[in-house]
Design a protein around this motif. Structure first.
Motif, mmCIF file in Angstrom:
data_model
loop_
_atom_site.group_PDB
_atom_site.id
_atom_site.type_symbol
_atom_site.label_atom_id
_atom_site.label_comp_id
_atom_site.label_asym_id
_atom_site.label_seq_id
_atom_site.Cartn_x
_atom_site.Cartn_y
_atom_site.Cartn_z
ATOM 1 N N ASN A 23 39.570 -38.616 47.075
ATOM 2 C CA ASN A 23 38.802 -38.985 48.278
ATOM 3 C C ASN A 23 38.704 -37.809 49.235
ATOM 4 O O ASN A 23 37.659 -37.576 49.855
ATOM 5 C CB ASN A 23 39.478 -40.146 49.013
ATOM 6 N N TYR A 24 39.796 -37.089 49.371
ATOM 7 C CA TYR A 24 39.834 -35.959 50.309
ATOM 8 C C TYR A 24 38.844 -34.873 49.894
ATOM 9 O O TYR A 24 38.018 -34.416 50.687
ATOM 10 C CB TYR A 24 41.250 -35.391 50.379
ATOM 11 N N VAL A 25 38.921 -34.465 48.629
ATOM 12 C CA VAL A 25 38.063 -33.380 48.139
ATOM 13 C C VAL A 25 36.601 -33.818 48.060
ATOM 14 O O VAL A 25 35.690 -33.060 48.409
ATOM 15 C CB VAL A 25 38.559 -32.900 46.758
ATOM 16 N N GLY A 26 36.364 -35.058 47.615
ATOM 17 C CA GLY A 26 34.995 -35.502 47.388
ATOM 18 C C GLY A 26 34.291 -36.057 48.603
ATOM 19 O O GLY A 26 33.060 -36.045 48.663
ATOM 20 N N ALA A 27 35.050 -36.556 49.605
ATOM 21 C CA ALA A 27 34.407 -37.209 50.739
ATOM 22 C C ALA A 27 34.939 -36.764 52.098
ATOM 23 O O ALA A 27 34.175 -36.333 52.968
ATOM 24 C CB ALA A 27 34.559 -38.726 50.601
ATOM 25 N N LEU A 198 37.675 -35.126 41.185
ATOM 26 C CA LEU A 198 38.983 -34.733 40.662
ATOM 27 C C LEU A 198 39.438 -35.633 39.523
ATOM 28 O O LEU A 198 39.251 -36.859 39.575
ATOM 29 C CB LEU A 198 40.037 -34.817 41.773
ATOM 30 N N PRO A 199 40.072 -35.045 38.505
ATOM 31 C CA PRO A 199 40.723 -35.870 37.490
ATOM 32 C C PRO A 199 42.040 -36.393 38.048
ATOM 33 O O PRO A 199 42.629 -35.810 38.961
ATOM 34 C CB PRO A 199 40.955 -34.884 36.337
ATOM 35 N N GLY A 200 42.498 -37.514 37.502
ATOM 36 C CA GLY A 200 43.756 -38.080 37.944
ATOM 37 C C GLY A 200 44.911 -37.644 37.064
ATOM 38 O O GLY A 200 44.799 -36.710 36.259
ATOM 39 N N LEU A 201 46.029 -38.333 37.205
ATOM 40 C CA LEU A 201 47.247 -37.967 36.479
ATOM 41 C C LEU A 201 47.058 -37.994 34.970
ATOM 42 O O LEU A 201 47.708 -37.238 34.241
ATOM 43 C CB LEU A 201 48.381 -38.931 36.863
ATOM 44 N N SER A 207 41.040 -42.469 40.303
ATOM 45 C CA SER A 207 40.502 -43.724 40.795
ATOM 46 C C SER A 207 41.595 -44.776 40.890
ATOM 47 O O SER A 207 42.484 -44.843 40.019
ATOM 48 C CB SER A 207 39.396 -44.227 39.857
ATOM 49 N N LYS A 208 41.516 -45.603 41.939
ATOM 50 C CA LYS A 208 42.474 -46.714 42.074
ATOM 51 C C LYS A 208 42.370 -47.645 40.874
ATOM 52 O O LYS A 208 43.356 -48.259 40.469
ATOM 53 C CB LYS A 208 42.188 -47.483 43.370
ATOM 54 N N SER A 209 41.162 -47.752 40.314
ATOM 55 C CA SER A 209 40.958 -48.648 39.168
ATOM 56 C C SER A 209 41.798 -48.241 37.968
ATOM 57 O O SER A 209 42.200 -49.081 37.158
ATOM 58 C CB SER A 209 39.475 -48.670 38.773
ATOM 59 N N TYR A 210 42.052 -46.939 37.830
ATOM 60 C CA TYR A 210 42.822 -46.433 36.693
ATOM 61 C C TYR A 210 44.309 -46.259 37.026
ATOM 62 O O TYR A 210 45.094 -45.866 36.158
ATOM 63 C CB TYR A 210 42.265 -45.082 36.227
ATOM 64 N N ASP A 211 44.672 -46.502 38.296
ATOM 65 C CA ASP A 211 46.068 -46.332 38.735
ATOM 66 C C ASP A 211 46.581 -44.929 38.385
ATOM 67 O O ASP A 211 47.696 -44.767 37.892
ATOM 68 C CB ASP A 211 46.954 -47.409 38.088
ATOM 69 N N ASN A 212 45.742 -43.932 38.644
ATOM 70 C CA ASN A 212 46.121 -42.554 38.296
ATOM 71 C C ASN A 212 45.969 -41.601 39.487
ATOM 72 O O ASN A 212 45.743 -40.407 39.320
ATOM 73 C CB ASN A 212 45.260 -42.059 37.131
ATOM 74 N N THR A 213 46.085 -42.155 40.695
ATOM 75 C CA THR A 213 45.815 -41.364 41.890
ATOM 76 C C THR A 213 47.066 -40.682 42.439
ATOM 77 O O THR A 213 48.199 -41.091 42.152
ATOM 78 C CB THR A 213 45.222 -42.241 43.007
ATOM 79 N N PHE A 249 44.294 -27.679 36.062
ATOM 80 C CA PHE A 249 43.484 -26.549 36.514
ATOM 81 C C PHE A 249 42.342 -27.018 37.423
ATOM 82 O O PHE A 249 42.046 -26.389 38.441
ATOM 83 C CB PHE A 249 42.914 -25.793 35.306
ATOM 84 N N GLN A 250 41.706 -28.130 37.077
ATOM 85 C CA GLN A 250 40.587 -28.627 37.879
ATOM 86 C C GLN A 250 41.037 -29.035 39.276
ATOM 87 O O GLN A 250 40.332 -28.788 40.266
ATOM 88 C CB GLN A 250 39.939 -29.818 37.169
ATOM 89 N N ILE A 251 42.205 -29.659 39.371
ATOM 90 C CA ILE A 251 42.722 -30.039 40.692
ATOM 91 C C ILE A 251 43.032 -28.790 41.507
ATOM 92 O O ILE A 251 42.698 -28.696 42.690
ATOM 93 C CB ILE A 251 43.971 -30.932 40.557
ATOM 94 N N TYR A 252 43.656 -27.804 40.863
ATOM 95 C CA TYR A 252 43.980 -26.543 41.559
ATOM 96 C C TYR A 252 42.708 -25.876 42.081
ATOM 97 O O TYR A 252 42.645 -25.422 43.227
ATOM 98 C CB TYR A 252 44.709 -25.605 40.595
#
Length: 437
Positions: A23-27, A198-201, A207-213, A249-252
């Motif tokens: 959310n931070y990076v995208g919005a 961003l990709p998650g864990l 996404s909250k839907s994937y529980d990977n935030t 790498f993508q998150i970095y």
């Protein structure tokens, strides 16, 4: 010297969850950066009415509103320079929603992506098409239209999947303007192609839907632990690693400078160990987030301060909303009985006919739509590669009418029986108007 008129930009975020790094990076971060543009007037709101469509947990909506408001302010949003408010603090918005409902065709709402997706899912499962579909979900585009049109927004930054809602808001505004005079500004969607997803864990979209935030303002120890849990491959230290497809790498990259990103890419090629790479990611994110975390926590611990900020924003917003809704009420005839009776309406003041409107979207494709005398949408096309193809299809509809539908069905949005009836009537009116001229 007269200054140029300022562009009004409006953005909202639904209050259904805890803000995360995606959310931070995208919005949040791009919104805060855009709010500093001296040529724009920013309107930023917490869409808590919209949250009721998605969530029936009152405590969660309240907590999410608190966390999102605190996140925006801690991330640098200057509430003295923008209009920052909670949607439910503006009673004029639901009133405008009803006024727009009265000029919006059901056929238009039938085509809304979220509603169609719910119906398709029910059909695939063999259920009633409208099973578990609330009127709130169906009317969502009208409420969104009211959010935008209330403050006469010129630009609305949205994801590509939200373009339809802006086009629908334009249709509602056109219908109302046609019936009651020019009151609304027609908004324009702004698509930011460079916004990072961003990709998650687990490597999927965060996404909250994937529980990977990864929560944006997680305590330092929690942030470090979650970053350590990012899924990587099994390559050992010393083995060259690919940056492509690497969630780490993508998150970095979303937080780092070009030079920092290049340095990590070289480290990947040189065989950096995953533990060391995760430590680099933790340090880079924490360097950006840590200075904001203290203010965020202070706001979370003082909800009364946030209430004060949001109420001040609502007061500012209502300085526009109150007189505007009064103007609209008068326009539709909801006025004092002693004010006199208008002899003619805006609709009677001019003779209108149904018409085709051709336009180009951000995807480079050409589209057309057919609207009736009130500006309501009757027919929507799919995309064409050239304006000539779109024009030829319009010509066939005008000359052949419904006889052309079997051949053109793949080029048009799906039609219900009601749509076909409306289309028959509208095409007939166009032919009659052409004969009379």
């Amino acid at each position: 010297m007269t200054s140029l008129p300022r562009t009004r930009v409006l953005t909202g975020i639904t209050t259904t969850g805890t803000p995360h790094l995606g959310n931070y990076v995208g919005a949040i971060r791009p919104t805060v950066q855009a709010s500093r543009n001296s040529q724009t007037d920013g309107f930023y709101f917490l869409a808590d009415y919209h949250a009721l469509i998605k969530c029936d947990e009152p405590a969660r909506i309240q907590r999410s509103t608190l966390e999102i408001a605190a996140s925006w302010i801690a991330s640098g949003l200057d509430t003295d320079k923008v209009t920052f408010y909670r949607q439910s603090d503006i009673p004029e918005i639901p009133e405008l929603t009803w006024l727009l409902t009265c000029v919006t065709g059901k056929g238009l709402l039938n085509r809304a992506h979220a509603y169609k997706a719910a119906v398709d899912k029910n059909n695939a499962a063999g259920h009633d098409p409208d099973s578990d579909v609330t009127a709130g979900l169906f009317m969502y585009p009208v409420l969104m239209g009211a959010d935008i049109l209330m403050f006469k927004a010129h630009k609305v930054p949205v994801g590509r999947d939200q373009i339809q809602h802006i086009e629908m808001a334009r249709d509602m505004a056109s219908s109302f303007n046609h019936l009651y005079g020019e009151h609304f500004v027609l908004p324009e969607a702004v698509i930011e192609e460079s916004v990072a997803l961003l990709p998650g864990l687990d490597g999927r979209k965060m996404s909250k839907s994937y529980d990977n935030t990864i929560p944006l303002f997680a305590p330092t120890a929690q942030l470090k632990k979650q970053i350590a849990g990012i899924v990587t491959d099994s390559k050992a230290p010393g083995e060259s690693k690919a940056t492509e497809g690497s969630a780490l790498f993508q998150i970095y990259q979303a937080f780092a400078s070009a030079d920092e990103t290049a340095a990590l890419a070289k480290a990947y090629a040189d065989g950096i160990g995953w533990g060391d790479a995760k430590q680099m990611l933790f340090e880079r994110i924490d360097r950006e987030v840590a200075p904001m975390r203290e203010q965020y926590q202070a706001l979370i611990n003082n909800p009364a301060q946030l209430d004060h900020i949001l109420q001040a924003g609502a007061d500012k917003a209502r300085q526009m909303a109150v007189p505007f809704i009064r103007e609209l009420r008068h326009a539709v005839g909801l006025r004092a009985l002693s004010s006199g009776v208008a002899t003619s309406s805006a609709k009677e003041a001019k003779t209108a006919v149904p018409s085709f409107k051709q336009y180009r979207e951000k995807d480079g494709q050409f589209y057309f739509k057919l609207v009736n005398e009130q500006g309501q949408l009757i027919l929507q096309s799919r995309g064409f590669a050239s304006p000539k193809e779109a024009g030829q299809t319009i010509a066939r509809l005008q000359t052949e009418g419904l006889d052309s539908l079997p051949d053109l069905s793949s080029l048009l949005e799906p039609l219900t029986a009601e749509d076909v009836l409306n289309l028959t009537t509208t095409l007939s009116k166009i032919k009659n108007s052409q004969k009379s001229t």
